[in-house]
Design a protein around this motif. Sequence first.
Motif, PDB file in Angstrom:
ATOM      1  N   ASP A   1     -31.237   5.514  41.423  1.00  0.00           N
ATOM      2  CA  ASP A   1     -29.657   6.525  42.408  1.00  0.00           C
ATOM      3  C   ASP A   1     -30.841   6.418  43.857  1.00  0.00           C
ATOM      4  O   ASP A   1     -30.066   6.314  45.125  1.00  0.00           O
ATOM      5  CB  ASP A   1     -29.580   7.814  42.135  1.00  0.00           C
ATOM      6  N   LYS A   2     -32.016   6.792  44.311  1.00  0.00           N
ATOM      7  CA  LYS A   2     -32.244   6.618  45.766  1.00  0.00           C
ATOM      8  C   LYS A   2     -32.415   5.437  46.365  1.00  0.00           C
ATOM      9  O   LYS A   2     -31.945   5.329  47.602  1.00  0.00           O
ATOM     10  CB  LYS A   2     -33.733   7.496  46.236  1.00  0.00           C
TER      11      LYS A   2
ATOM     12  N   ASP B   1     -26.928   1.764  50.684  1.00  0.00           N
ATOM     13  CA  ASP B   1     -26.316   1.934  51.702  1.00  0.00           C
ATOM     14  C   ASP B   1     -25.116   1.118  50.052  1.00  0.00           C
ATOM     15  O   ASP B   1     -24.679   0.287  50.995  1.00  0.00           O
ATOM     16  CB  ASP B   1     -25.082   1.612  52.794  1.00  0.00           C
TER      17      ASP B   1
ATOM     18  N   GLN C   1     -24.903   0.628  35.417  1.00  0.00           N
ATOM     19  CA  GLN C   1     -25.828   0.779  36.274  1.00  0.00           C
ATOM     20  C   GLN C   1     -26.378   1.393  34.955  1.00  0.00           C
ATOM     21  O   GLN C   1     -26.681   2.622  34.284  1.00  0.00           O
ATOM     22  CB  GLN C   1     -26.445   1.943  36.994  1.00  0.00           C
TER      23      GLN C   1
ATOM     24  N   GLU D   1     -23.515   2.402  47.392  1.00  0.00           N
ATOM     25  CA  GLU D   1     -22.780   2.532  46.472  1.00  0.00           C
ATOM     26  C   GLU D   1     -21.503   2.320  46.446  1.00  0.00           C
ATOM     27  O   GLU D   1     -21.030   1.399  47.225  1.00  0.00           O
ATOM     28  CB  GLU D   1     -22.393   4.335  47.577  1.00  0.00           C
ATOM     29  N   GLY D   2     -21.138   2.359  44.645  1.00  0.00           N
ATOM     30  CA  GLY D   2     -19.846   2.315  44.644  1.00  0.00           C
ATOM     31  C   GLY D   2     -19.755   0.597  44.536  1.00  0.00           C
ATOM     32  O   GLY D   2     -18.569   0.248  43.508  1.00  0.00           O
TER      33      GLY D   2
ATOM     34  N   ILE E   1     -30.028   2.623  45.656  1.00  0.00           N
ATOM     35  CA  ILE E   1     -28.402   1.902  45.825  1.00  0.00           C
ATOM     36  C   ILE E   1     -28.611   3.237  47.471  1.00  0.00           C
ATOM     37  O   ILE E   1     -27.574   2.352  48.253  1.00  0.00           O
ATOM     38  CB  ILE E   1     -27.843   2.441  44.859  1.00  0.00           C
ATOM     39  N   GLU E   2     -28.716   4.880  47.491  1.00  0.00           N
ATOM     40  CA  GLU E   2     -28.582   5.931  48.249  1.00  0.00           C
ATOM     41  C   GLU E   2     -29.106   4.774  49.988  1.00  0.00           C
ATOM     42  O   GLU E   2     -28.498   4.716  50.971  1.00  0.00           O
ATOM     43  CB  GLU E   2     -28.784   6.942  48.396  1.00  0.00           C
TER      44      GLU E   2
END
Length: 224
Positions: A122-123, A129, A137, A131-132, A125-126
């Motif tokens: 998650d970190k 940038d 996953q 996301e989506g 991907i954030e």
Amino acid sequence: MSTGLRLVIFDVDGTLVDSQGDIIAAMTLAFEAVGLPVPERNAILGIVGLSLDVAMARLAPDADHLRMVAAYKDAYIALRAQTGAAQSSPLYPGARETLARLNAQPDTLLGVATGKSKRGLDKLIEAHDLEGLFVTQQVADFHPSKPHPSMILQAMTDAGTEPAGTVMIGDTSFDMEMAAAAGVHGFGVSWGYHPISALRAARKVVTDFDDLEAALDDHWRAFP
């Protein structure tokens, strides 16, 4: 009956991002925490992709693996906090552009199957940038370690695709063996942490992201 959808599943470390600096540093601190000599760099990179408990058992069979895993996680978080995920685990050249082009194809879905934890993925991907982009996953928290096929099987269930319409992209023998166990084609990449000679289960090994896109186009023509 075929849905007509295609699923391209990516490994993360060594395939989309180069995180070897933090991996080696965190593993060094994990071994120091239990007073053991640190393995050579190639040995550490050789276990990337496995779940941490399995990786520790391979590198240090008789050690306190729970303590080592905890030390590794703490060190990894601390190292990442110093520089940020985008800097400590940069995307390989062409990765972002390739993901964007594949995502723009109406019949193509993207997924991830990684030995990372959900928090770590998650970190990342954030930070980049992304996301989506990924409709599925799969992470180490909820599956047996690679090369067990569980991650790919669940990814196909999530995406509603069949083995013939699914491809696994990765840099390690674990990725290619996982693909074979799940009955899907595996494409190896040459820029990661395992030598090309280890990717024996791969249908094809590509040398850069442009080569990967061309290989996927050829594959879909052969397996429409």
